[in-house]
Enzyme design. Sequence first.
Site, PDB file in Angstrom:
ATOM      1  N   CYS A   1      -2.642  -0.112   9.865  1.00  0.00           N
ATOM      2  CA  CYS A   1      -3.679  -1.048   9.373  1.00  0.00           C
ATOM      3  C   CYS A   1      -4.632  -1.534  10.452  1.00  0.00           C
ATOM      4  O   CYS A   1      -5.749  -1.938  10.148  1.00  0.00           O
ATOM      5  CB  CYS A   1      -3.069  -2.306   8.778  1.00  0.00           C
ATOM      6  SG  CYS A   1      -1.513  -2.137   8.001  1.00  0.00           S
TER       7      CYS A   1
ATOM      8  N   HIS B   1       0.834  -1.208   0.000  1.00  0.00           N
ATOM      9  CA  HIS B   1       0.000   0.000   0.000  1.00  0.00           C
ATOM     10  C   HIS B   1       0.870   1.260   0.000  1.00  0.00           C
ATOM     11  O   HIS B   1       2.043   1.208   0.394  1.00  0.00           O
ATOM     12  CB  HIS B   1      -0.868   0.032   1.273  1.00  0.00           C
ATOM     13  CG  HIS B   1      -1.974  -0.972   1.306  1.00  0.00           C
ATOM     14  ND1 HIS B   1      -2.187  -1.802   2.388  1.00  0.00           N
ATOM     15  CD2 HIS B   1      -2.940  -1.263   0.399  1.00  0.00           C
ATOM     16  CE1 HIS B   1      -3.248  -2.566   2.143  1.00  0.00           C
ATOM     17  NE2 HIS B   1      -3.722  -2.262   0.949  1.00  0.00           N
TER      18      HIS B   1
HETATM   19  N1  GLY Z   1      -2.428  -9.221   4.570  1.00  0.00           N
HETATM   20  C1  GLY Z   1      -2.766  -7.903   4.345  1.00  0.00           C
HETATM   21  C2  GLY Z   1      -3.377  -7.726   3.018  1.00  0.00           C
HETATM   22  O1  GLY Z   1      -2.824  -8.291   2.099  1.00  0.00           O
HETATM   23  O2  GLY Z   1      -4.385  -7.135   2.794  1.00  0.00           O
END
Ligand code: GLY
Length: 256
Positions: A247, A160
């Site tokens: 996250c 991200h």
């Molecule tokens: N494991 C985090 C994601 O890939 O969204």
Amino acid sequence: MWIAVTREVGPALGNCELSHVPREAIDVARASAQHRDYQRALEALGCRLLTLPAEPDLPDSVFVEDVAIVLDEVVVLTRPGALSRRAEVASVAEVLRRYRPVLAIEAPGTLDGGDVLRVGRALYVGESARSNAEGMAQLRQLLAGHGYTVHGVLTHGCLHLKSAVTRLNDHTLLLQPAWVGRDRFADFQVIEVDPAEPHAANVLRIGDALVMPASFPRTRQRLVDAGFHVTAVDVSELQKAEGAVTCCSLVFRVNE
Ligand code: GLY
């Protein structure tokens, strides 16, 4: 005051999506204990926790950041790029509805919250494998009336945008130059991660403090030397799931 929405670690965490890190066995009990320490750290920084129960069948659901963008005026529910993550949205939406009017990204748009970096009224959106041009266009349209600007940023080699760059304050970013171009953020002061700690760019700002993983002491020292107050938390099992500190929560202000 601050609210932090979190979700308990689920038993299926080991079956999580992985894009840029090798699969390793995850100790779910240890991940849960680390997640509790993370929650306590947020509380110590003044957050009131709203914690959703674990979703046994949704491996990545502890990473609540990806399913919503909480702004001062509205919430934008995302449509995660990974099909396995789409069912995570509804239960988080139910909680957020109490605090903000809710808008939503719709098909064929995809957007992960981890790709959305807010600095002031600017939203930088990672052009990643998870977030597509349609998702970004919808976000721009949904928020235009609220005075936000939306800017695409190419990422490479990371999951991200916020794997590669996060906000330290409104003028300063922490950035991994191997994964995102520094020139895209020419108006900001930039602190780079220590080269020995490529995954260290993800920090969570709450009030005047920063939360970051304990596994990046060199980058932490750079932040401390720059005058930031840093709380370090051990999230090593969550890092195996390609997770980081932003996250695991949705943090926003409420007037109460
Ligand atoms: N494991 C985090 C994601 O890939 O969204």
